[in-house]
Every structure is written in structure tokens, then in C-alpha cells.
Design an enzyme around this catalytic site. Structure first.
Site, PDB file in Angstrom:
ATOM      1  N   CYS A 101       1.979   2.253   8.257  1.00 16.12           N
ATOM      2  CA  CYS A 101       1.358   3.544   8.553  1.00 16.12           C
ATOM      3  C   CYS A 101       0.666   4.047   7.290  1.00 16.12           C
ATOM      4  CB  CYS A 101       2.361   4.565   9.086  1.00 16.12           C
ATOM      5  SG  CYS A 101       3.465   5.276   7.859  1.00 16.12           S
TER       6      CYS A 101
ATOM      7  N   CYS B 296       7.464   2.474   6.830  1.00 16.02           N
ATOM      8  CA  CYS B 296       6.733   3.506   7.547  1.00 16.02           C
ATOM      9  C   CYS B 296       7.307   4.856   7.093  1.00 16.02           C
ATOM     10  CB  CYS B 296       6.888   3.331   9.053  1.00 16.02           C
ATOM     11  SG  CYS B 296       5.575   4.104  10.029  1.00 16.02           S
TER      12      CYS B 296
ATOM     13  N   CYS C 164       5.372   5.144  -4.346  1.00 15.57           N
ATOM     14  CA  CYS C 164       6.731   4.625  -4.392  1.00 15.57           C
ATOM     15  C   CYS C 164       7.014   4.008  -5.760  1.00 15.57           C
ATOM     16  CB  CYS C 164       6.929   3.550  -3.315  1.00 15.57           C
ATOM     17  SG  CYS C 164       6.829   4.168  -1.622  1.00 15.57           S
TER      18      CYS C 164
END
Length: 280
Positions: free
Chosen positions: A199, A123, A207
Site C-alpha cells: 500500500c 501494509c 521505517c
């Protein structure tokens, strides 16, 4: 066919158009409104519109209307065609040319290391949703899964309502601490089998590639931390989030991992995130 491939590769050669495409790939199978795409990539609305139009014309993404909004999603058929055209001989006796991660899609999944599967819940802040998910999985199926959670933000603290909710459900909260994503990206970090975002903001972030290409899924839900009203109303928001996560994790742990290849498992993971019966 060759001209179509060249056109699609030319469209993707623009860094920001590629950024839009990669965002939609990360959020697959979700369809995102243009405004969320622009916000996630820090683009002007007009600029995002131009990029979305180019990708749509090339057939790399699809567009549909939802009321007053236009929603965009990646066109997986076109994406597969690009890969297939680039590796035309891959299935004609030259499997050695195919990237290993593609060749492994029809294989089953086994724990990357040790006797248990490793699962990471992500998250933006590691304060509520991801902490709840880590705890639920740990206590629901700790004999088969090692659960972790982390946040993409640099600083976060455990939310007191989340801790209170877990205590009320009989969970041990003593092992819990807020963690940053960087802790799980070093050479000594545990190798993940599954990575779930809970989320939208974390799901939209670019990432680094995970070692071993774990199965990933997006189980986005409203942030209970942002709930307004009385303390009772805020506690209700955390109760609903806990229930939704409990249902999804229960469905996940019930899957027949030994009988599913990676592609089938990915479909099940996506379906769990979409299934309204797993939401409170």
C-alpha cells in the site's frame, strides 16, 4: 563538478528537503504527485512546492507533467554522481573505502539465515492485502520461502472478507494473525531477504533501516477494505486483489535467484510491481 557536488549537498543539508528526497528514494522508481508528497510529510502545499523546486534545480529529482498534475521522481543518475564523487577513489584500487552495501550490489543473493528466503509484506494495517500476500506465498512456494506480514499501524484485525476469500481458495487460515511492524524489528526478529509494501501509505513511511539491507519493492494496489456497494461487490474487490497478488507472487517466485545479482534482482522486483499483466 566540485561546485555541483557542493550545491547538491547544500540542498540536501536542509532536514525537510532531505525528507522529500528520502521519500522519493523510498518510492523509486515511482513518480509521485506534489499533493501526495505534501500529505505524506505533513507539509503545506506551498512549502512542499518550495522544497520540490530546490531539489529539481539541483538536479536531484525530476519533474514531469501528467495532465493537470506535476509528478516528481528521484534522479538516480544525479544520486549516483553524488555517491561517486564522495567515494571518488572507490574503484581505483581502494574498494575498502566503499560502504559494504554498495560493494555487494554485484553479488548474488542467498538466504540470510537458514535454507529459505524470508519475505515480509507490509501494509498500514495487517488486515487484508498483506495477509493475502503472506498466505499466497506460503502456500505457493513454502519450500523455498518463509512468508511474514505486518502492519505499520499499532492496532489492526483480520478483515473477515479477506479470511473468507482465502478459505474459498483452499488456504489454511488457522496460522493467521494480525501483527505489528515492531515484531520484526527487534534483535531476535528474523532477518529479511525481501520486504514488499503493498500500500502507498506504508511505502511512504520512514521505517528504520532493515538489518542486512534486504531487497525491497513496492507493489501498491487499491485497498479492497474501502470498496463500497453490496456484499457481492465488496467480495469482487477482494477477489481482484487476491488475483493481482497471486500473479505478482507467481512472477516473483519464478525468478532465477541463483543467476541474478542484487541490482538485476531489484530491477525484476520493480518491474513486477509495474507490470500490468500481473494486475487483475
Amino acid at each position: 563538478m566540485e561546485s555541483m557536488l557542493i550545491d547538491r549537498l547544500s540542498t540536501l543539508s536542509h532536514p525537510q528537503r532531505m525528507g522529500v528526497f528520502r521519500l522519493l528514494m523510498r518510492r523509486c522508481p515511482d513518480a509521485l504527485p506534489a499533493g501526495e508528497i505534501a500529505q505524506a510529510l505533513d507539509l503545506k502545499a506551498s512549502t512542499a512546492s518550495v522544497y520540490l523546486s530546490a531539489l529539481t534545480q539541483a538536479g536531484l529529482i525530476s519533474q514531469r507533467r501528467d495532465g493537470t498534475r506535476l509528478l516528481y521522481a528521484v534522479n538516480l543518475d544525479a544520486t549516483r554522481e553524488v555517491v561517486s564523487d564522495l567515494f571518488l577513489d572507490c574503484c581505483r584500487g581502494r574498494a575498502d573505502l566503499c560502504p559494504p552495501q554498495f560493494a555487494g550490489l554485484l553479488e548474488g543473493i542467498a538466504p540470510a539465515s537458514g535454507p529459505k528466503f524470508t519475505v515480509l509484506f507490509l501494509c498500514t494495517g495487517n488486515s487484508a492485502r498483506s495477509i493475502l500476500a503472506e498466505t499466497i506465498l506460503r502456500d505457493m512456494a513454502g519450500d523455498r520461502f518463509t512468508a511474514y506480514s505486518a502492519g505499520t499501524a499499532h492496532r489492526s484485525e483480520l478483515n473477515p472478507f479477506a479470511v473468507e476469500m482465502l478459505r474459498s481458495k483452499g488456504h489454511d487460515v488457522s496460522p493467521l494473525r494480525s501483527k505489528n511492524l515492531a515484531e520484526f524489528q527487534g534483535p531476535d526478529a528474523p532477518k529479511m531477504d525481501f520486504v514488499f509494501t503493498v500500500c502507498d501509505r506504508a511505502a511512504n513511511e520512514d521505517c528504520p533501516t532493515w538489518r542486512g539491507h534486504p531487497v525491497s519493492g513496492h507493489w501498491g494496489m487499491a485497498d479492497p477494505v474501502k470498496a463500497e456497494g453490496t456484499e457481492a461487490e465488496k467480495r469482487l474487490a477482494f477477489h481482484q486483489t487476491y488475483g493481482a497478488l497471486h500473479n505478482r507472487i507467481s512472477a516473483f517466485t519464478s525468478l532465477s535467484f541463483e543467476a541474478l545479482d542484487r541490482a538485476a534482482l531489484q530491477k525484476h522486483v520493480d518491474a513486477i510491481g509495474k507490470d500490468i499483466s500481473t494486475q487483475e
